[in-house]
Write a protein that holds these residues in place. Structure first.
Motif, short mmCIF file in Angstrom:
data_model
loop_
_atom_site.label_atom_id
_atom_site.label_comp_id
_atom_site.label_asym_id
_atom_site.label_seq_id
_atom_site.Cartn_x
_atom_site.Cartn_y
_atom_site.Cartn_z
N THR A 167 43.40 40.14 41.43
CA THR A 167 42.32 40.00 42.42
C THR A 167 41.15 41.25 42.05
OG1 THR A 167 43.16 41.46 44.17
CG2 THR A 167 43.96 39.20 44.36
N LEU A 168 41.52 42.19 41.36
CA LEU A 168 40.73 43.14 40.85
C LEU A 168 40.39 43.44 39.59
CD1 LEU A 168 42.24 46.11 43.09
CD2 LEU A 168 40.14 44.87 43.63
N LYS A 169 40.15 42.02 38.82
CA LYS A 169 39.64 41.93 37.49
C LYS A 169 38.85 42.86 36.97
CE LYS A 169 40.58 36.87 37.98
NZ LYS A 169 41.98 36.62 37.36
N MET A 170 38.97 43.50 35.99
CA MET A 170 38.08 44.25 34.93
C MET A 170 38.03 45.55 35.84
SD MET A 170 35.22 42.18 33.16
CE MET A 170 34.40 43.67 32.20
N CYS A 171 38.79 45.99 36.93
CA CYS A 171 38.70 47.24 37.50
C CYS A 171 39.52 48.10 36.77
CB CYS A 171 39.23 46.98 39.02
SG CYS A 171 38.02 46.24 39.95
N ASP A 311 37.33 52.18 39.60
CA ASP A 311 35.81 52.41 39.11
C ASP A 311 35.14 51.44 39.98
OD1 ASP A 311 36.84 50.31 37.82
OD2 ASP A 311 35.89 51.04 35.74
N LEU A 312 35.11 50.17 40.02
CA LEU A 312 34.44 49.11 40.44
C LEU A 312 34.31 48.86 41.89
CD1 LEU A 312 34.16 46.57 37.62
CD2 LEU A 312 32.79 48.69 37.88
N MET A 313 35.74 48.90 42.31
CA MET A 313 36.01 48.70 43.90
C MET A 313 36.24 49.83 44.91
SD MET A 313 35.30 46.08 45.81
CE MET A 313 36.45 46.67 47.01
N GLY A 314 36.15 50.88 44.40
CA GLY A 314 36.39 52.06 45.29
C GLY A 314 37.96 52.27 45.64
N ARG B 32 36.02 40.53 26.27
CA ARG B 32 37.27 40.03 27.07
C ARG B 32 37.50 38.61 27.12
NH1 ARG B 32 40.22 43.36 31.79
NH2 ARG B 32 39.47 45.46 31.01
N PRO B 159 39.98 42.21 48.10
CA PRO B 159 40.57 40.83 48.06
C PRO B 159 41.14 40.55 49.34
CG PRO B 159 42.06 42.57 46.81
CD PRO B 159 40.63 43.09 47.23
N ASN B 162 40.99 35.64 47.83
CA ASN B 162 41.99 35.82 46.60
C ASN B 162 43.13 36.32 46.87
OD1 ASN B 162 39.88 34.69 44.76
ND2 ASN B 162 38.82 36.77 44.61
N GLN B 327 30.45 47.85 46.01
CA GLN B 327 31.88 47.17 46.19
C GLN B 327 31.32 45.82 46.76
OE1 GLN B 327 32.06 50.98 46.86
NE2 GLN B 327 32.95 50.15 44.80
N TYR B 330 30.63 44.35 43.35
CA TYR B 330 32.00 43.82 42.79
C TYR B 330 32.48 42.40 43.26
CZ TYR B 330 36.39 43.29 40.84
OH TYR B 330 37.52 42.75 40.20
N LEU B 337 33.61 36.57 37.36
CA LEU B 337 34.80 36.54 36.37
C LEU B 337 35.60 35.26 36.56
CD1 LEU B 337 35.73 40.16 36.10
CD2 LEU B 337 34.28 38.79 34.67
N ARG B 338 35.91 34.81 37.93
CA ARG B 338 36.75 33.91 38.18
C ARG B 338 36.19 32.41 37.81
NH1 ARG B 338 41.14 34.49 41.24
NH2 ARG B 338 40.79 36.60 41.53
#
Lengths: 345, 345
Positions: A167-171, A311-314, B32, B159, B162, B327, B330, B337-338
């Motif tokens: 659920t936190l892809k690429m984070c 980095d991306l989702m705090g 990726r 999330p 998800n 956020q 994101y 990404l999904r």
């Protein structure tokens, strides 16, 4: 319909709760996943083993509870060791739930390696292997084309590893912290109520919060193993628990707690790991004072929390509220569903 | 390498932050996922539209910020409406981020339907469609073979949807609750500090916590829409926001807050939905008193929380700590990404 054969190493409280959940959900799994899950082997420490390639009657063995002897007429009763079962039994996935040596991660690590060597999938509820040998085991799983899941290692079935992966892809995880040891959390809380240490330990033992030998919890070894597991998976830290700067609660006095309270603070045993500027991960376990109105102060008794900063989702936190043994069972159960889905792809 | 074409409806704070994130991560996504993501259309309310089948220069349009005019030499500048873009532009997935009418879910619902009618995938950050028309939209997505993601609707990219779908497999959600409206949370908190209402509203506006017309937040409409969205997705409730028993904070006085504090309690605007014994979902939004040491009391200012209770995993909570606009971005980015992963299967 696909058949999935499960071997269970360990059949204590969590193991038998998992067995019960499997029995309860057997038909629903069949329906949803077109998969017939059977348990072909169970190994216990003191009650012998059961090996039955046709499928063990879970209802029957679960009625024995977590410690009672299995019914004498149980088909396949024997005295195999966990390693003998791992190396010889007929199964597709092994659930590693044996008692742990927290200083070595054994014998769970060896069981897992032996399973991978046979090309079997592994689910572990044991923090030891993830704290002591994660990189090696993960590599071995890859090399042998095996799935390897371990959600239960931290906060039972509460999503922590799966949360970050799915659920936190690429984070990129930059910090992980939490309150992860119920025993110390309970003790600190009861001390704050003014109770004396001995009576807390006694009632804690009765409630099942305090082990016969509580040193692993009180001196922070359990928390150190858990934060190591988190950091190894979420931050590819490649560390072992002995690299965690560890202080337990053994020197916290009633005075310390009173003093903190007079300043509007509460003492909690905090686990924390951070990525520093050089890309190195450093970690500590230590008692810290948190503000009375901080979320951490609200984590009482057997409730626990992991906070993850990326980095991306705090910063987000996940709390598991007052879990029962079923929540441990669900951790293994959820991983099993992941194995089933993986086989379908 | 696959090319994925994105149309963006709305390019305010969240939209432009998403655009910046896409630009920043463009190469990493390529690496990726072997996928080249380009934005082929952007529609704004007041700054016109950009349509460029070859890919809009995101760096360039993002430097204009969330409200400044696009550079005059931007290729494809025009004055198309969102609906015109949805119906005519060349794209694979649309990101619906237009301003919302909270009483109808429009015009977002119509945009989404038009996209599905063309067989396009949809990501929405808009709670309206999930609160007012979830079942219909989900069915339409299925019928047209489209993906439909909406993580951002509650707590930005934290999330929740998800989490339940991907990490709590086979769990049946029986209760959902949370603190989901920052404006009221901020106002109640400041009132507890003894500040007067008018000065709170003024500083809240300056901080961006309070809208020009704050009634949607203060009277609980926003919270009701969010809890409805949660219940529609997580519990298949099939309800609309007008079915939520809704009380705002407009009648909470400084006296009420002082009185609660004198009893060790804090007033919070709580959202809650439960499955009753008949399988019916009932929901409320109302100010409730929570204990000072309850986790809910620690949810301050723009921080928010959702607690989810399930049959197999008990109660867990997810907290989003003091989010920034990144956020929100994101949330849409993760959904994108999904979509990419979905196309690879």
């Amino acid at each position: 319909m696909r058949k999935l054969k499960v071997a269970m190493l360990g059949f204590g409280n969590a193991g038998s709760a998992f067995g019960r959940m499997l029995a309860d959900k057997h038909e629903e799994i069949k329906e949803r996943y077109d998969c017939d899950v059977i348990v072909t082997a169970i190994v216990t420490g003191r009650r012998g083993s059961i090996v039955n390639p046709g499928g063990i009657d879970l209802e029957k063995v679960c009625t024995a509870g977590a410690s009672g002897a299995f019914p004498e007429d149980t088909e396949g009763l024997g005295a195999l060791t966990a390693m003998e079962v791992v190396e010889t039994a007929d199964y597709d996935v092994v659930c590693e739930m044996t008692p742990l040596n927290i200083f070595t991660g054994q014998p769970a690590i060896d069981h897992i390696k032996a399973a991978f060597a046979r090309g079997k999938h592994v689910i572990t509820a044991n923090k030891g292997p993830i704290a002591w040998a994660f990189d090696e085991l993960e590599q071995m799983a890859k090399d042998n084309g095996c799935m390897f899941f371990y959600e239960t290692v931290v906060m039972d079935g509460t999503p922590v590893f799966n949360l970050t992966e799915h659920t936190l892809k690429m984070c990129r995880v930059t910090e992980v912290s939490g309150i992860l040891n119920s025993t110390t959390n309970y003790i600190l809380e009861e001390m704050a109520k003014g109770r004396d240490y001995d009576s807390i330990m006694e009632s804690g033992r009765q409630l099942g919060f305090v082990e016969a030998d509580p040193a692993m919890d009180i001196e922070g070894y359990d928390a150190a193993a858990k934060v190591t597991a988190l950091l190894n998976v979420l931050m590819k830290a490649g560390i072992t628990p002995d690299m965690v700067d560890r202080t337990g609660i053994e020197n916290i006095t009633a005075e310390d707690i009173k003093d903190a309270a007079s300043r509007g603070k509460v003492i909690k045993l905090l686990c924390c790991g951070k990525l520093d500027e050089d890309g190195k991960v450093t970690a500590f376990v230590k008692p810290v004072e948190v503000e009375m109105n901080d979320m951490l102060a609200s984590i009482d008794s057997t409730t626990s929390v992991v906070s993850i900063t990326t980095d991306l989702m705090g910063k987000i936190s996940v709390i598991e509220h007052a879990p029962e043994i079923e929540q441990t069972a669900y951790g293994v159960f959820g991983d099993l569903l992941r194995v089933i889905e993986g086989l379908q792809q």
